[in-house]
Design a protein around this motif. Structure first.
Motif, PDB file in Angstrom:
ATOM      1  N   GLY C  38       0.867  -1.371   0.037  1.00 25.45           N
ATOM      2  CA  GLY C  38       0.057  -0.005   0.174  1.00 25.45           C
ATOM      3  C   GLY C  38       0.787   1.028   0.057  1.00 25.45           C
ATOM      4  O   GLY C  38       0.430   2.221   0.309  1.00 25.45           O
ATOM      5  N   ARG C  39       2.040   1.220  -0.361  1.00 25.74           N
ATOM      6  CA  ARG C  39       2.809   2.335  -0.616  1.00 25.74           C
ATOM      7  C   ARG C  39       3.466   2.717  -1.995  1.00 25.74           C
ATOM      8  O   ARG C  39       3.401   1.581  -2.785  1.00 25.74           O
ATOM      9  N   ILE C  40       3.913   3.899  -2.435  1.00 26.80           N
ATOM     10  CA  ILE C  40       4.393   3.975  -3.598  1.00 26.80           C
ATOM     11  C   ILE C  40       6.006   4.564  -3.455  1.00 26.80           C
ATOM     12  O   ILE C  40       6.303   5.160  -2.427  1.00 26.80           O
ATOM     13  N   CYS C  41       6.546   3.542  -4.170  1.00 25.45           N
ATOM     14  CA  CYS C  41       7.962   3.576  -3.830  1.00 25.45           C
ATOM     15  C   CYS C  41       8.495   4.152  -5.328  1.00 25.45           C
ATOM     16  O   CYS C  41       8.156   3.879  -6.279  1.00 25.45           O
ATOM     17  N   GLY C  42       9.303   5.209  -5.103  1.00 26.10           N
ATOM     18  CA  GLY C  42       9.915   5.637  -6.379  1.00 26.10           C
ATOM     19  C   GLY C  42      11.424   5.433  -6.577  1.00 26.10           C
ATOM     20  O   GLY C  42      12.341   5.368  -5.695  1.00 26.10           O
ATOM     21  N   ILE C  43      11.832   5.088  -7.899  1.00 21.08           N
ATOM     22  CA  ILE C  43      13.096   4.897  -8.536  1.00 21.08           C
ATOM     23  C   ILE C  43      13.627   6.215  -9.101  1.00 21.08           C
ATOM     24  O   ILE C  43      13.013   6.566 -10.145  1.00 21.08           O
ATOM     25  N   LEU C  44      14.709   6.907  -8.580  1.00 20.38           N
ATOM     26  CA  LEU C  44      15.511   8.144  -8.947  1.00 20.38           C
ATOM     27  C   LEU C  44      16.670   7.906  -9.685  1.00 20.38           C
ATOM     28  O   LEU C  44      17.518   6.972  -8.989  1.00 20.38           O
ATOM     29  N   GLY C  45      16.902   8.124 -10.989  1.00 21.49           N
ATOM     30  CA  GLY C  45      18.236   8.023 -11.613  1.00 21.49           C
ATOM     31  C   GLY C  45      18.374   8.540 -12.791  1.00 21.49           C
ATOM     32  O   GLY C  45      17.128   8.465 -13.754  1.00 21.49           O
ATOM     33  N   PRO C  46      19.501   8.953 -13.241  1.00 22.50           N
ATOM     34  CA  PRO C  46      19.862   9.634 -14.593  1.00 22.50           C
ATOM     35  C   PRO C  46      19.302   8.550 -15.648  1.00 22.50           C
ATOM     36  O   PRO C  46      19.588   7.155 -15.458  1.00 22.50           O
ATOM     37  N   GLN C 197      -2.094   8.239  -6.038  1.00 22.94           N
ATOM     38  CA  GLN C 197      -2.109   8.382  -4.733  1.00 22.94           C
ATOM     39  C   GLN C 197      -3.478   8.005  -4.338  1.00 22.94           C
ATOM     40  O   GLN C 197      -3.759   7.349  -3.228  1.00 22.94           O
ATOM     41  N   LYS C 198      -4.579   8.039  -5.276  1.00 24.75           N
ATOM     42  CA  LYS C 198      -5.828   7.328  -4.920  1.00 24.75           C
ATOM     43  C   LYS C 198      -5.917   5.857  -5.034  1.00 24.75           C
ATOM     44  O   LYS C 198      -6.386   5.342  -4.055  1.00 24.75           O
ATOM     45  N   LEU C 199      -5.152   5.560  -5.830  1.00 25.53           N
ATOM     46  CA  LEU C 199      -4.819   3.786  -5.769  1.00 25.53           C
ATOM     47  C   LEU C 199      -4.240   3.403  -4.605  1.00 25.53           C
ATOM     48  O   LEU C 199      -4.338   2.247  -3.927  1.00 25.53           O
ATOM     49  N   ARG C 200      -3.304   4.359  -4.244  1.00 22.06           N
ATOM     50  CA  ARG C 200      -2.491   3.751  -2.847  1.00 22.06           C
ATOM     51  C   ARG C 200      -3.491   3.958  -1.687  1.00 22.06           C
ATOM     52  O   ARG C 200      -3.403   2.928  -0.917  1.00 22.06           O
ATOM     53  N   ASP C 201      -4.525   4.876  -1.507  1.00 22.15           N
ATOM     54  CA  ASP C 201      -5.176   4.934  -0.541  1.00 22.15           C
ATOM     55  C   ASP C 201      -6.164   3.770  -0.590  1.00 22.15           C
ATOM     56  O   ASP C 201      -6.671   3.234   0.522  1.00 22.15           O
ATOM     57  N   GLU C 202      -6.217   3.134  -1.938  1.00 19.70           N
ATOM     58  CA  GLU C 202      -7.107   1.806  -1.932  1.00 19.70           C
ATOM     59  C   GLU C 202      -6.356   0.597  -1.570  1.00 19.70           C
ATOM     60  O   GLU C 202      -6.751  -0.405  -1.685  1.00 19.70           O
ATOM     61  N   GLY C 203      -4.990   0.971  -1.380  1.00 18.93           N
ATOM     62  CA  GLY C 203      -4.332  -0.234  -0.954  1.00 18.93           C
ATOM     63  C   GLY C 203      -3.330  -0.854  -1.937  1.00 18.93           C
ATOM     64  O   GLY C 203      -2.664  -1.857  -1.769  1.00 18.93           O
ATOM     65  N   LEU C 204      -3.271  -0.162  -3.244  1.00 20.35           N
ATOM     66  CA  LEU C 204      -2.121  -0.638  -4.333  1.00 20.35           C
ATOM     67  C   LEU C 204      -0.856  -0.167  -4.068  1.00 20.35           C
ATOM     68  O   LEU C 204      -0.455   0.752  -3.775  1.00 20.35           O
ATOM     69  N   VAL C 217       8.266  13.528  -5.526  1.00 24.24           N
ATOM     70  CA  VAL C 217       8.510  13.901  -4.031  1.00 24.24           C
ATOM     71  C   VAL C 217       6.891  14.000  -3.988  1.00 24.24           C
ATOM     72  O   VAL C 217       6.714  13.525  -2.693  1.00 24.24           O
ATOM     73  N   ASP C 218       5.940  14.577  -4.612  1.00 27.17           N
ATOM     74  CA  ASP C 218       4.870  14.700  -4.244  1.00 27.17           C
ATOM     75  C   ASP C 218       4.175  13.241  -4.059  1.00 27.17           C
ATOM     76  O   ASP C 218       3.161  12.978  -3.214  1.00 27.17           O
ATOM     77  N   THR C 219       4.616  12.359  -5.170  1.00 31.29           N
ATOM     78  CA  THR C 219       3.623  11.100  -5.206  1.00 31.29           C
ATOM     79  C   THR C 219       4.126  10.064  -4.277  1.00 31.29           C
ATOM     80  O   THR C 219       3.366   9.241  -3.636  1.00 31.29           O
ATOM     81  N   CYS C 220       5.696  10.055  -4.315  1.00 30.70           N
ATOM     82  CA  CYS C 220       6.039   8.569  -3.567  1.00 30.70           C
ATOM     83  C   CYS C 220       6.313   8.942  -1.971  1.00 30.70           C
ATOM     84  O   CYS C 220       6.403  10.001  -1.491  1.00 30.70           O
ATOM     85  N   ASP C 221       6.212   7.656  -1.305  1.00 29.35           N
ATOM     86  CA  ASP C 221       6.381   7.585   0.181  1.00 29.35           C
ATOM     87  C   ASP C 221       7.734   7.436   0.438  1.00 29.35           C
ATOM     88  O   ASP C 221       8.234   7.689   1.607  1.00 29.35           O
ATOM     89  N   ARG C 222       8.572   6.696  -0.819  1.00 30.17           N
ATOM     90  CA  ARG C 222       9.805   6.472  -0.196  1.00 30.17           C
ATOM     91  C   ARG C 222      10.615   6.564  -1.533  1.00 30.17           C
ATOM     92  O   ARG C 222      10.041   6.482  -2.583  1.00 30.17           O
TER      93      ARG C 222
END
Lengths: 318, 296, 259
Positions: C38-46, C197-204, C217-222
């Protein structure tokens, strides 16, 4: 009508046999599998039906069915063997498979009748039954071009990687293509052997590979209807071309070359495009492009950190 | 035994002459030319027509074969393959269409030759060239065989040198690896494609004329059989490499000769197909094939 | 490497020490992450840092040279990609990959076909597959008006939405998005962010690979930062972005140009 039917019975029968043969190449092709194993299966089916009829007096459908079973098993095993190959290499390997079968038939001794082949495979197979079988096959294949199966086959052909990512078992589908191709080819071969009461190694050579491929490309490779168009044209063309006498084979070659070059989607494609254009003129599709919101250019006001070099927006796929 | 070696060398040289052009066209500009067999046959056929009118020496006949082969090959390229590549929606469709386009062109050539010769085998009986067989005691060797082997080595060597060292050869190899990079390098793909097709057809023409001298006569239908042999040689050695084609042709010729000597001869055709099949299973890229670098 | 955070939800999908080498090229070399339920993880990288290759490895499209992949704590590095999709892992691709001959609706149905039940000849020929999942995906991505259009008629941003809709139509438990907003304008990006974010709130559970740092930054939890196939740092988005190593590796000379 009935006079015409009797006079052209052989051509009519050939048309349907050719249809099945063309479908045996086309079905795998719809999944992007470039396999000529269907031609080899034609040989398997023809010999199996002839042997079963001559030696064991099996009824027509049992004899044909036996050939189909053998060809399906052979198709599956072949699929396992060539699983690493793709594109033209796969085409080559399956042509080789087919031609090896011909050499085996020539060297098969009394079982296959050697270079002369087998004679006297007399059965009760009727033209009506052949047409019925073809109708059933066509209906099944037409269904496989629609709905869920149609989409999945499209996905396997167009983008196998995408296909697996939506859970389509691409490898299994491709194996299935070999099996179906085997069944269709063997059915065509078996019926032809019983209709003609004879089969020889010459019936199953490189020229048959060429003929089947030509029928599909000229007719249209995406749908059973294309195979039908192709089989009708190439069965009847020699008859029609009798008008030009000696030059018929030359004209034949020119027609094949011209269609391959200038009608890439086959005659079926031409017909479909014409139909679509007619429909579009009568009523445009409701606001497809207009609805697309916002700018199409990337990186305008959103300032991504780097230019998106790899994915230049083209609006379509790839 | 020594005789078998000589025969195998001759056969292998013919295969090499024929397969080389096809392999280069496939490996560099991506054209698998199904008309190659017919070009081969048709060159010999045109040569036959000319020799019938004027008794020519062998070198001239070979030259005629070379020119005719090159011209027809370029015609096929310009009339069929070029429009297909220009218009095709994607790579796979283009491959298929090129196959069928080649088949159509082959059909036209075959039909013309069949019509004129009434499918009777033709040869160069009017040529001033006479076949001499030198009996060396342990082996019999004809002057045609010598010419064939020498021609194959010479032309294959030339092709290899051209690909390796000349600028256009480098450009061709660049196309083979990555068409886009090649275009960026300022390579005129169209011109190079025509050049390679001309070279490829010329080699086929030479092979056709030499085979006719060797066998005495060939039939209009000989092209297809050779086409399949060439596949085998190409697949064995690896697409697009001169050395590969040479090794493939040699292996094919040796194995066929062995089978011919050991069995009744009806299994010979199974050799080439069997070799294609085995090779594709074991090592799809061929002995010398480079890894395909196809970007998606 | 994977320091457990306090009260972190259980990891649904976990990749440890993943390496993908092509010959001598080390596209990914010892990268890993945890997707918490239920969280959003982001990968940052060039560009070229191996993000897409990592995603391909996680979805079993390319073989691993080394490493462990786990779904619900169960290793899956021998599971075929198709089976993975059946187990609820959906993805989108970096480039638009829609079937050109199918309509938007049919392209989305392709995703829903997954949930239409297993084999059986009858299933092959079923016309519509899980219409609710398709309708829901269309509605969420706002594609109602173009449902009968073909991909060639769509704007790039719209085509990207169809990609997302197709993935959603599979009713996934884990959604992996490879640059879903590339080629979209600011408003469209915001919509995608809101949808996520809505999908995350639904547990995806979701993984986002993107270039747009503010959006991430806005979207991800990590956030997990990647460079040259290796892990640079990970943690809360704001911290990761401020990390000097990330600044240097990624934001570099252009770091000040956006806000």
């Amino acid at each position: 009508m009935s006079y015409w039917y009797d006079a052209h019975l052989i051509l009519i029968q050939s048309t349907f046999v050719s249809l099945l043969l063309a479908l045996s190449i086309q079905f795998p092709l719809r999944m992007g599998v470039f396999s000529f194993a269907g031609i080899g299966s034609y040989g398997i089916g023809a010999y199996a039906a002839a042997i079963m009829t001559i030696r064991y007096s099996w009824p027509a459908f049992a004899a044909i069915g036996a050939g189909m079973v053998v060809a399906m098993v052979a198709g599956y095993l072949l699929a396992l063997l060539v699983s690493r190959l793709d594109g033209l290499y796969l085409g080559m390997a399956t042509i080789a498979f087919t031609l090896i079968l011909t050499v085996v038939a020539i060297n098969g001794g009394s079982l296959t009748g050697g270079a002369q082949g087998l004679y006297g495979a007399i059965s009760t197979l009727q033209t009506g039954q052949v047409i019925l079988v073809c109708a059933v096959v066509v209906v099944l294949l037409a269904l496989s071009e629609r709905g869920r199966m149609g989409r999945r086959i499209d996905a396997v052909r167009e983008d196998p990687e995408l296909a697996v990512s939506v859970g389509i078992r691409v490898i299994r589908m491709r194996r299935m293509a070999f099996v179906v191709s085997g069944a269709l080819g063997a059915c065509a071969g078996g019926m032809n052997a019983l209709l003609r009461t004879t089969v020889s190694p010459d019936d199953v050579g490189f020229s048959l590979v060429v003929l089947a491929l030509t029928m599909i490309i000229v007719g249209g490779s995406r749908s059973w209807a294309g195979a039908l168009i192709g089989s009708v044209i190439f069965t009847w063309l020699p008859q029609v071309l009798q008008a030009v006498g000696d030059w018929q084979t030359v004209v034949y070659g020119v027609i094949v070359a011209l269609t391959a070059v200038y009608v890439p989607s086959g005659l079926l494609g031409v017909a479909q495009n014409g139909y679509r254009r007619m429909r579009r003129r009568s009523g445009p599709v409701a606001g497809a492009t207009e609805k697309a919101t916002g700018s199409e250019e990337p990186g305008g006001d959103s300032a991504p950190l780097e230019p998106l070099s790899e994915d230049v927006p083209t609006g379509g796929t790839r | 035994m020594a005789q078998d070696v000589i025969n195998a060398a001759t056969l292998g040289s013919l295969y090499l002459l024929f397969a080389l052009g096809m392999s280069l066209a496939w490996g560099t500009i991506g054209i698998l030319n199904f008309a190659h067999g017919s070009i081969f046959m048709f060159s010999a056929f045109v040569c036959h027509l000319i020799v019938r009118e004027a008794a020519l020496p062998m070198p001239v006949a070979v030259l005629i074969g070379l020119v005719v082969g090159a011209v027809i090959s370029v015609l096929v390229q310009v009339l069929a393959f070029e429009p297909i590549q220009r218009r095709a929606a994607d790579h796979r469709r283009a491959e298929l269409q090129i196959l069928v386009g080649g088949i159509g062109m082959a059909g036209v050539l075959l039909a013309i030759a069949q019509r004129v010769t009434k499918s009777v085998p033709f040869g160069f009986s009017e040529s001033t060239f006479r076949v001499h067989v030198y009996d060396l005691g342990f082996v019999r060797l004809s002057n045609v065989q010598i010419v064939i082997v020498v021609a194959a080595c010479l032309l294959a060597g030339l092709a290899g040198w051209w690909l390796r060292s000349s600028r256009s050869g480098l450009a061709l190899r660049a196309i083979g690896v990555d068409p886009e990079v090649a275009t960026m390098m300022g390579v005129d793909r169209r011109k190079l494609a025509v050049a390679i097709m001309a070279a490829s057809g010329g080699l086929a023409g030479v092979a056709g004329v030499l085979l006719t001298y060797y066998l005495g006569s060939i039939a209009a239908e000989s092209g297809d059989a050779f086409l399949l042999k060439a596949f085998a040689a190409i697949v064995l050695g690896g697409v697009g490499s001169v050395g590969g084609a040479a090794v493939g042709a040699a292996i094919l010729a040796v194995v066929e000769t062995i089978v011919l000597v050991q069995t009744s001869g009806t299994w010979v055709d199974a050799v080439s197909f069997g070799l294609i099949f085995l090779m594709l299973l074991v090592r799809p890229r061929g002995i010398f094939g480079r890894k395909e670098v196809r970007r998606t | 490497m994977n320091t457990p955070e306090d009260a972190a939800p259980p990891a649904v999908l976990e990749a440890q020490d993943v390496a993908v080498h092509y010959g001598g090229v080390k596209a990914v070399d010892g990268f890993g992450l945890k997707l918490e339920a239920g969280r959003i993880c982001g990968i940052l990288g060039p560009n070229g840092s191996g993000k897409s290759t990592f995603l391909a490895a996680v979805t079993r499209l390319v073989p691993l040279t080394r490493g462990r992949l786990m779904l619900d704590g169960e290793e899956y590095h021998n599971t075929p990609a198709a089976s993975l999709a059946h187990r609820g892992v959906a993805r989108t691709f970096q480039t638009v990959r829609l079937l050109p001959d199918l309509t938007v609706l049919e392209n989305i149905q392709l995703g829903a076909d997954l949930r239409a039940g297993g084999g059986g000849v009858k299933q092959w020929f079923r016309r519509t597959a899980v219409p609710e999942a398709v309708e829901e995906a269309i509605e969420r991505t706002g594609l109602g008006a173009v449902r009968s259009a073909r991909p060639g008629e769509l704007s790039y941003g719209m085509a990207r939405r169809v990609e997302i809709a197709r993935a959603l139509a599979t009713r996934p438990r884990v959604l992996l998005l490879d640059e879903p907003t590339a080629g979209m304008n600011q408003a469209e990006r915001r919509e995608v962010s809101q949808l996520m974010q809505k999908l995350r709130d639904e547990g995806l559970t979701q993984l986002l690979v993107e270039h747009d740092v503010p959006m991430m930054v806005d979207t991800c939890d990590r956030l997990v930062a990647m460079k040259s196939g290796e892990l640079v740092t990970e943690g809360a988005p704001a911290e990761v972005v401020r990390d000097p190593a990330v600044q240097e590796a990624y934001l570099g000379k252009r770091g000040r140009n956006h806000a």
